[in-house]
Scaffold this active site. Sequence first.
Site, mmCIF file in Angstrom:
data_model
loop_
_atom_site.group_PDB
_atom_site.id
_atom_site.type_symbol
_atom_site.label_atom_id
_atom_site.label_comp_id
_atom_site.label_asym_id
_atom_site.label_seq_id
_atom_site.Cartn_x
_atom_site.Cartn_y
_atom_site.Cartn_z
ATOM 1 N N PRO A 45 0.507 -1.134 -0.294
ATOM 2 C CA PRO A 45 0.122 0.108 -0.318
ATOM 3 C C PRO A 45 0.938 1.209 0.259
ATOM 4 O O PRO A 45 2.292 1.812 0.004
ATOM 5 C CB PRO A 45 -0.730 -0.156 1.359
ATOM 6 C CG PRO A 45 -0.491 -1.787 1.931
ATOM 7 C CD PRO A 45 0.392 -2.187 0.667
ATOM 8 N N GLU A 46 0.174 2.524 0.532
ATOM 9 C CA GLU A 46 1.119 3.480 -0.195
ATOM 10 C C GLU A 46 1.343 4.245 1.135
ATOM 11 O O GLU A 46 0.400 3.547 2.377
ATOM 12 C CB GLU A 46 -0.303 4.703 0.112
ATOM 13 C CG GLU A 46 -0.208 6.104 -0.062
ATOM 14 C CD GLU A 46 -0.633 7.042 -0.111
ATOM 15 O OE1 GLU A 46 -0.644 8.192 0.082
ATOM 16 O OE2 GLU A 46 -2.493 6.829 0.076
#
Length: 320
Positions: A45-46
């Site tokens: 993820p980010e």
Amino acid sequence: MQKRYVTVAAVQSAPLLFDKRSAMDKIDSMTREAAAQGAELIVFPEVFVPGYPRGLSFGTRVGSRNAGGRQDWERYWAGAIEIPGAETELWGELAKELGIYLVIGVVERDQAYSGGTLYNSVVYIGPDGRLLGKHRKLVPTGSERLLWGQGDGSTLTVVDTPFGRIGGLICWENYMPLARMAMYAQGIDIYIAPTADARDTWQSTLRHIACEGRCFVISCNQFATKETYPADLAGYADIREDEDVLCRGGSAIVGPLGDYIAEPLYHKEGILVATLDLSEVVRSRFDFDVTGHYSRPDLFQLIVNDKSQQIITTTAKIGN
């Protein structure tokens, strides 16, 4: 000849916030778990390293900052990484050992100048262990602008692989139509969209991108709870009254006609794994090719500045 099939994985998890070691350990263990399930391309993820500080104010109000917020910022800065650096070398060794592509969201500390600016970045690692590129988020969203600087056009990265071209944008960059077009124009087959958005509307975005770009879309989000936040943060009071689940996730994999290949995962940590048939990309562009027969360059044109924007440019001295 392009490989027709590839198995991909979207990792939904969260490290202990601001704890780089926790993030590194999770990347190692969950990459191995995904690879054991056959994944050849694994996406995190980010800002997985060192986490997305959802809910924290860093002691800011309009016109003022406080000492506790500066301490939390220093802690965040210390958990950031340099690209290239020791962490990317470790990921290179891991990718080479397992023979996989790794895509990881990180907070990047740029040492080219003062070292005081952080960037929300994504790194691409190849199965030969090489750092293939990075992308810096062009516009941090809302209060994120207190944390991260703006990227430029030099990191609109697309990577050639045996199974097609991969690349993408981070979270709400994907609401920038011209940025999407700049990525489509590079021939993306697998579009990667790490995010911190767990709302239902984000799923509409993923499906729209898949239909618009006629590409596969992999999106992954963190599943974060209060347990992942150190209680000794100066700003812990910012989330004290929040629900225990701070981010419910919503990682998903979508096909080039907008249908889910892996449905959104909510309310738990996990790994989504799917095998993609790249011939679906070709078939999907029969009736719509956003940068081909549907582009109308006689009416619309996009200019992209892909040069690095440097504050200082040095030139050779003339004479002695």
